[in-house]
Design a protein around this motif. Sequence first.
Motif, PDB file in Angstrom:
ATOM      1  N   THR A   1       0.260  -1.485  -0.005  1.00 25.51           N
ATOM      2  CA  THR A   1      -0.114  -0.122   0.212  1.00 25.51           C
ATOM      3  C   THR A   1       1.007   1.194  -0.042  1.00 25.51           C
ATOM      4  OG1 THR A   1       0.152   0.201   2.950  1.00 25.51           O
ATOM      5  CG2 THR A   1      -1.999  -0.997   1.334  1.00 25.51           C
ATOM      6  N   PHE A   2       2.081   0.847  -0.307  1.00 22.90           N
ATOM      7  CA  PHE A   2       3.110   2.296  -0.015  1.00 22.90           C
ATOM      8  C   PHE A   2       2.472   3.065  -1.487  1.00 22.90           C
ATOM      9  CE2 PHE A   2       6.204   4.756  -2.573  1.00 22.90           C
ATOM     10  CZ  PHE A   2       7.287   5.606  -1.068  1.00 22.90           C
ATOM     11  N   ALA A   3       2.014   2.957  -2.036  1.00 17.21           N
ATOM     12  CA  ALA A   3       1.389   4.147  -3.455  1.00 17.21           C
ATOM     13  C   ALA A   3       0.255   4.449  -3.030  1.00 17.21           C
ATOM     14  CB  ALA A   3       0.725   3.240  -4.891  1.00 17.21           C
ATOM     15  N   LEU A   4      -0.319   4.127  -1.911  1.00 21.01           N
ATOM     16  CA  LEU A   4      -1.526   4.579  -1.292  1.00 21.01           C
ATOM     17  C   LEU A   4      -1.012   5.636   0.196  1.00 21.01           C
ATOM     18  CD1 LEU A   4      -4.083   1.523  -1.774  1.00 21.01           C
ATOM     19  CD2 LEU A   4      -3.688   3.869  -3.350  1.00 21.01           C
ATOM     20  N   SER A   5      -0.016   5.823   0.293  1.00 20.53           N
ATOM     21  CA  SER A   5       0.349   6.170   2.015  1.00 20.53           C
ATOM     22  C   SER A   5      -0.687   7.714   2.144  1.00 20.53           C
ATOM     23  CB  SER A   5       1.618   5.509   2.047  1.00 20.53           C
ATOM     24  OG  SER A   5       1.825   6.777   2.900  1.00 20.53           O
ATOM     25  N   ARG A   6      -0.647   8.101   2.971  1.00 21.57           N
ATOM     26  CA  ARG A   6      -1.172   9.541   3.404  1.00 21.57           C
ATOM     27  C   ARG A   6       0.042  10.152   3.654  1.00 21.57           C
ATOM     28  NH1 ARG A   6      -7.283  10.886   2.827  1.00 21.57           N
ATOM     29  NH2 ARG A   6      -7.562   9.931   0.441  1.00 21.57           N
ATOM     30  N   ALA A   7       1.320   9.429   4.274  1.00 18.36           N
ATOM     31  CA  ALA A   7       2.073   9.888   5.511  1.00 18.36           C
ATOM     32  C   ALA A   7       2.555  11.293   4.093  1.00 18.36           C
ATOM     33  CB  ALA A   7       3.139   8.841   5.615  1.00 18.36           C
ATOM     34  N   ASP A   8       3.062  11.449   3.492  1.00 15.93           N
ATOM     35  CA  ASP A   8       4.823  12.385   3.047  1.00 15.93           C
ATOM     36  C   ASP A   8       3.526  13.249   2.607  1.00 15.93           C
ATOM     37  OD1 ASP A   8       6.551  11.289   3.845  1.00 15.93           O
ATOM     38  OD2 ASP A   8       7.184  10.295   2.086  1.00 15.93           O
ATOM     39  N   THR A   9       2.887  13.298   1.290  1.00 18.34           N
ATOM     40  CA  THR A   9       1.623  14.013   0.802  1.00 18.34           C
ATOM     41  C   THR A   9       0.032  13.366   0.810  1.00 18.34           C
ATOM     42  OG1 THR A   9       2.203  12.749  -1.425  1.00 18.34           O
ATOM     43  CG2 THR A   9       3.965  14.472  -0.737  1.00 18.34           C
ATOM     44  N   ASP A  10      -0.506  14.348   0.563  1.00 17.04           N
ATOM     45  CA  ASP A  10      -1.866  13.581   0.167  1.00 17.04           C
ATOM     46  C   ASP A  10      -2.890  13.795  -0.888  1.00 17.04           C
ATOM     47  OD1 ASP A  10      -4.573  13.141   1.357  1.00 17.04           O
ATOM     48  OD2 ASP A  10      -4.799  15.411   2.390  1.00 17.04           O
ATOM     49  N   TYR A  11      -3.582  13.411  -1.277  1.00 16.29           N
ATOM     50  CA  TYR A  11      -4.363  13.136  -2.564  1.00 16.29           C
ATOM     51  C   TYR A  11      -6.305  13.281  -2.593  1.00 16.29           C
ATOM     52  CZ  TYR A  11      -4.410   8.347  -1.426  1.00 16.29           C
ATOM     53  OH  TYR A  11      -4.349   6.732  -1.243  1.00 16.29           O
ATOM     54  N   ASP A  12      -5.987  13.778  -3.518  1.00  9.82           N
ATOM     55  CA  ASP A  12      -7.993  13.594  -3.674  1.00  9.82           C
ATOM     56  C   ASP A  12      -7.979  12.602  -4.423  1.00  9.82           C
ATOM     57  OD1 ASP A  12      -8.248  15.602  -1.337  1.00  9.82           O
ATOM     58  OD2 ASP A  12      -7.849  17.149  -2.308  1.00  9.82           O
ATOM     59  N   ILE A  13      -8.019  12.258  -5.144  1.00 17.60           N
ATOM     60  CA  ILE A  13      -7.869  11.680  -6.458  1.00 17.60           C
ATOM     61  C   ILE A  13      -7.008  10.601  -6.869  1.00 17.60           C
ATOM     62  CG2 ILE A  13      -8.305  11.661  -9.128  1.00 17.60           C
ATOM     63  CD1 ILE A  13      -9.165  14.334  -9.415  1.00 17.60           C
ATOM     64  N   LEU A  14      -7.654   9.385  -7.227  1.00 17.63           N
ATOM     65  CA  LEU A  14      -6.611   8.225  -7.623  1.00 17.63           C
ATOM     66  C   LEU A  14      -6.900   7.351  -9.326  1.00 17.63           C
ATOM     67  CD1 LEU A  14      -4.245   6.203  -6.394  1.00 17.63           C
ATOM     68  CD2 LEU A  14      -6.305   4.643  -6.799  1.00 17.63           C
ATOM     69  N   ILE A  15      -5.562   7.746  -9.711  1.00 16.43           N
ATOM     70  CA  ILE A  15      -5.954   7.328 -11.369  1.00 16.43           C
ATOM     71  C   ILE A  15      -5.071   6.011 -11.842  1.00 16.43           C
ATOM     72  CG2 ILE A  15      -5.829   7.878 -13.702  1.00 16.43           C
ATOM     73  CD1 ILE A  15      -5.305  10.853 -13.151  1.00 16.43           C
ATOM     74  N   LEU A  16      -5.929   4.928 -12.697  1.00 17.38           N
ATOM     75  CA  LEU A  16      -5.076   3.823 -12.273  1.00 17.38           C
ATOM     76  C   LEU A  16      -5.620   3.586 -13.271  1.00 17.38           C
ATOM     77  CD1 LEU A  16      -8.086   1.289  -9.893  1.00 17.38           C
ATOM     78  CD2 LEU A  16      -5.544   1.997  -9.977  1.00 17.38           C
ATOM     79  N   ASP A  17      -4.282   3.623 -14.390  1.00 17.02           N
ATOM     80  CA  ASP A  17      -3.646   2.789 -16.065  1.00 17.02           C
ATOM     81  C   ASP A  17      -4.202   1.585 -15.972  1.00 17.02           C
ATOM     82  OD1 ASP A  17      -2.669   3.593 -17.811  1.00 17.02           O
ATOM     83  OD2 ASP A  17      -0.808   3.418 -16.898  1.00 17.02           O
ATOM     84  N   SER A  18      -5.541   1.340 -16.019  1.00 15.82           N
ATOM     85  CA  SER A  18      -6.042   0.284 -16.075  1.00 15.82           C
ATOM     86  C   SER A  18      -6.477  -0.653 -17.666  1.00 15.82           C
ATOM     87  CB  SER A  18      -7.554   0.009 -15.933  1.00 15.82           C
ATOM     88  OG  SER A  18      -7.990   1.535 -16.400  1.00 15.82           O
ATOM     89  N   SER A  19      -4.859  -1.087 -17.801  1.00 12.55           N
ATOM     90  CA  SER A  19      -4.784  -1.853 -18.894  1.00 12.55           C
ATOM     91  C   SER A  19      -5.027  -3.058 -18.666  1.00 12.55           C
ATOM     92  CB  SER A  19      -3.272  -1.894 -19.524  1.00 12.55           C
ATOM     93  OG  SER A  19      -2.713  -2.797 -18.184  1.00 12.55           O
ATOM     94  N   ASP A  20      -5.814  -3.604 -17.883  1.00 12.78           N
ATOM     95  CA  ASP A  20      -6.380  -5.415 -17.157  1.00 12.78           C
ATOM     96  C   ASP A  20      -7.555  -4.507 -16.338  1.00 12.78           C
ATOM     97  OD1 ASP A  20      -6.375  -7.477 -16.370  1.00 12.78           O
ATOM     98  OD2 ASP A  20      -4.927  -8.144 -15.951  1.00 12.78           O
ATOM     99  N   PRO A  21      -8.638  -4.442 -16.683  1.00 16.55           N
ATOM    100  CA  PRO A  21      -9.630  -4.800 -16.570  1.00 16.55           C
ATOM    101  C   PRO A  21      -9.712  -4.943 -14.552  1.00 16.55           C
ATOM    102  CG  PRO A  21      -9.976  -4.414 -17.994  1.00 16.55           C
ATOM    103  CD  PRO A  21      -9.164  -5.021 -18.175  1.00 16.55           C
ATOM    104  N   VAL A  22      -9.663  -6.561 -15.147  1.00 19.33           N
ATOM    105  CA  VAL A  22      -9.938  -7.503 -13.173  1.00 19.33           C
ATOM    106  C   VAL A  22      -8.410  -7.253 -12.769  1.00 19.33           C
ATOM    107  CG1 VAL A  22      -9.583 -10.059 -13.796  1.00 19.33           C
ATOM    108  CG2 VAL A  22     -10.762  -9.272 -15.611  1.00 19.33           C
ATOM    109  N   ARG A  23      -6.875  -7.359 -12.819  1.00 18.87           N
ATOM    110  CA  ARG A  23      -6.789  -6.529 -12.238  1.00 18.87           C
ATOM    111  C   ARG A  23      -6.823  -5.340 -10.984  1.00 18.87           C
ATOM    112  NH1 ARG A  23       0.192  -5.249 -14.673  1.00 18.87           N
ATOM    113  NH2 ARG A  23       1.004  -4.897 -12.103  1.00 18.87           N
ATOM    114  N   MET A  24      -7.189  -5.115 -11.820  1.00 16.79           N
ATOM    115  CA  MET A  24      -7.095  -3.052 -11.447  1.00 16.79           C
ATOM    116  C   MET A  24      -7.962  -3.750 -10.221  1.00 16.79           C
ATOM    117  SD  MET A  24      -5.161  -1.501 -11.808  1.00 16.79           S
ATOM    118  CE  MET A  24      -3.637  -1.347 -13.067  1.00 16.79           C
TER     119      MET A  24
END
Length: 263
Positions: free
Chosen positions: A43-66
């Motif tokens: 979950t490192f990519a989702l952590s808010r420890a260093d910076t906060d964020y309001d939007i997450l964009i997923l590069d969904s080339s594989d829908p099942v995986r995402m």
Amino acid sequence: MDGASSIPTRYLKVRDEASDNREAFVRSVFSDLTCLPFFDEGTFALSRADTDYDILILDSSDPVRMARYLRINRALLRNVAKFAIMQESSPSRRARMLMAGCDDVFDCARTSPEEAAVRVNAVMRRYKARETIRQEGMRTAADMAQFAAPHTLTPRECTLLKALAGQPGKAMSASQLCRFVAPQDSAQFKRSLKFAISRLRGKLYPHWRIRTAADTGYTLVRVDAGIPEVGVTGEAVRRRQPRIRLPQQELPASAFDQTRSAA
């Protein structure tokens, strides 16, 4: 596009033959962008420890995986707007991402950056409105905590208590309460007001009471411990006190009973 570009955004990128096109599209819409490689685990990519964020964009080339990734990390992304970026996608693949929990899906080959920005802003307005409602609910629950346990109250009971607590010690008529609790259907609610008041009485802390007066309506009052409420008879006070059951003890047999058993 200014509204969407100014929102802190995190982009999880998957490397493939079309990843550069998708990234270029994302950067044309969002300027406050942090790009990170996508990993299925962790979950490192989702952590808010260093910076906060309001939007997450997923590069969904594989829908099942995402979809699996969203399902596993649902708790971490509860208050984050989620968008999927695809290229040359089919309706079924886009629908799969929406069903997985994405707020919207963009096909960078079919969607212009201007359209994407408008759709992002529309989603963020809904998130902002929902957050406002959530914060108001938390403030109301904190205010009502002095009268009853908030988790025991239904939304309608909480609104009813809020109306009475707004002016403690002062009476509110049935019509006033109905307009406050159910402004769109006050006449219908009036028929069940007595039942709602009865249920609310049972959830108040012991030092709070709701008095009823035929000519004035309902009043929320504080009752000091050990002092009977004004207008309440002694019998009513006794009925409210919990019954204490003493353990039964066997009495010793009388001399007469002992003589009888010996005979």
